[in-house]
Scaffold this active site. Sequence first.
Site, PDB file in Angstrom:
ATOM      1  CE  LYS A   8      -2.711   2.668   2.990  1.00  0.00           C
ATOM      2  NZ  LYS A   8      -4.015   2.488   4.076  1.00  0.00           N
TER       3      LYS A   8
ATOM      4  CG  ASP B 261      -5.639   8.244   4.322  1.00  0.00           C
ATOM      5  OD1 ASP B 261      -6.934   8.837   3.703  1.00  0.00           O
ATOM      6  OD2 ASP B 261      -6.074   7.204   5.195  1.00  0.00           O
TER       7      ASP B 261
ATOM      8  CE  LYS C 133      -6.537   8.981   7.897  1.00  0.00           C
ATOM      9  NZ  LYS C 133      -6.948   8.061   8.772  1.00  0.00           N
TER      10      LYS C 133
ATOM     11  CG  ASP D 102      -2.037   5.147   4.999  1.00  0.00           C
ATOM     12  OD1 ASP D 102      -1.554   4.661   5.230  1.00  0.00           O
ATOM     13  OD2 ASP D 102      -2.847   5.662   4.583  1.00  0.00           O
TER      14      ASP D 102
ATOM     15  CG  ASP E  64     -10.218   7.495   6.894  1.00  0.00           C
ATOM     16  OD1 ASP E  64      -8.839   7.428   6.587  1.00  0.00           O
ATOM     17  OD2 ASP E  64      -9.984   7.368   8.485  1.00  0.00           O
TER      18      ASP E  64
ATOM     19  CD  GLU F  20      -7.194   5.074   2.267  1.00  0.00           C
ATOM     20  OE1 GLU F  20      -6.022   4.648   2.743  1.00  0.00           O
ATOM     21  OE2 GLU F  20      -7.671   5.178   3.108  1.00  0.00           O
TER      22      GLU F  20
ATOM     23  NE  ARG G  84     -10.303  -1.291   4.237  1.00  0.00           N
ATOM     24  CZ  ARG G  84     -11.522  -1.636   5.670  1.00  0.00           C
ATOM     25  NH1 ARG G  84     -12.174  -2.429   5.746  1.00  0.00           N
ATOM     26  NH2 ARG G  84     -10.791  -0.552   6.282  1.00  0.00           N
TER      27      ARG G  84
END
Length: 480
Positions: free
Chosen positions: A242, A247, A254, A265, A324, A326, A328
């Site tokens: 990933k 993010d 968030k 991230d 959020d 995202e 996956r």
Amino acid sequence: MKNILSIVAKQTKNNQTNAQASVVFVVDKNLKHHFVNEKQLKEFDYKGEGVFFVQETKTLYIGIERIDSDCLREAGCAAVRYFKNLHYENFKIGVYGDDKCMYALILGMYLGVYQFDKYKSNKKEGVLKQIFIVNEGYDKKFKLPEEDLMIRAQIVAQAMSDVRDVVNMIPYEATPEFLAKWSKQIAKTHKLECNILGKKELKKEKMNAFLAVNRASVNDPYLIHLSYKPKKAKTKIVLVGKGLTYDCGGLSLKPSDFMVTMKADKSGGCAVIGILQAVASLKLPIEVHGIVGATENMIGGDAYKPDDVLFSREGKSIEVRNTDAEGRLVLADCLSYAQDLKPDYLVDFATLTGACVVGLGEYTSGIMGYNKDLKDRFETLALQSGELVAQLPFNKHLEKLVESKIADICNVAGSRYGGAITAGIFLGAFIRKEFREKWLHIDIAGPAFVEKDWDVNTYGASAAGVRAGIEFINDIALRG
């Protein structure tokens, strides 16, 4: 870390090695060792715990619980951290334990040099340049480390340091395009194949979930595909990472406190690139591919929305109930691409869920998948490498929580509990039947970025997944 520390093994006794200082480990508070000045230490009430430096003899004593890989790795790191900013150019240390212990000690010493000061106006250069490992006769059955062991430690430490540097970089600089350029540089240096898919190619591949996450960003997305293909390789491993370079949560924004550190991230993607770098340097006889989904998750007029339904590369439709969740979505499309490579083993690394941190703490990664033997094997090897991991079990009741009324699957569960596992189950829905027993999901959300020093890690990025991934691939190369 690059080329600033030399570790030399010398077949000499302690008193025959000319060094500016010495390091002695006090094992289990035993002050009666022949290299310990018991009387002197008692004068200062040192009882074998923590770190104590005797200026008169220029000896650093470090208390450790026992002689094993974990204790020696951390102690080696502590020794270098102590000396690196003092006015000592070198120190000497003895042989402790077998090859596994010495490898851990050397790796810890290399990692002790690491510091991230890219954005500091006043950079402090360390004086420490050299460490001598001498055969002091602690135990006649133990010998000096072989050169290949020391080279391996240096290669792994270098890969970890490079990964830490990129993960620590600010999102303004470390964009998806930067990750793509970094990958090309790694490929050129280490003679890897590198294929970069831009937005046009992603559309052609029907990676609609991946593209939806990117939609509100001014920075284009990239799928990075690195390949290491030695001759006569009999096994193929595909790693997926990933690579969310930032993010903010998308429209499911968030809170500001949780947005800080989201530059990390991209840790899973960076770990995959670092593993490929190390595997190539170690010349392991196994084919390894690294797939990284690099993008941002931002807000804007074109942002994807809760209530959207996305059509993934694998053909499954996804109901979005939280933007959020995202990572996956990006991984679902990247895992689909990875399976087309027909891997013998498929492993993804991702800072996927805060729930994993809640469940396992900041220092431990979660292992998930359908193959118990494979999970056990990865767990054993990861722990052996020095990374903390624990298995999280799938079950049929949690599978029901990601069901959707309007699509094939929902990107968030219908319950707040077991969030790390339901995220893993979501990914599992995109794993084809023939690869279910070959797939592992590693959630590194806890240890990837911690805002304090711990173990052999400084504040910030730890390069979580790199040591474990290398150990796993090396074991497969050796044993199949």
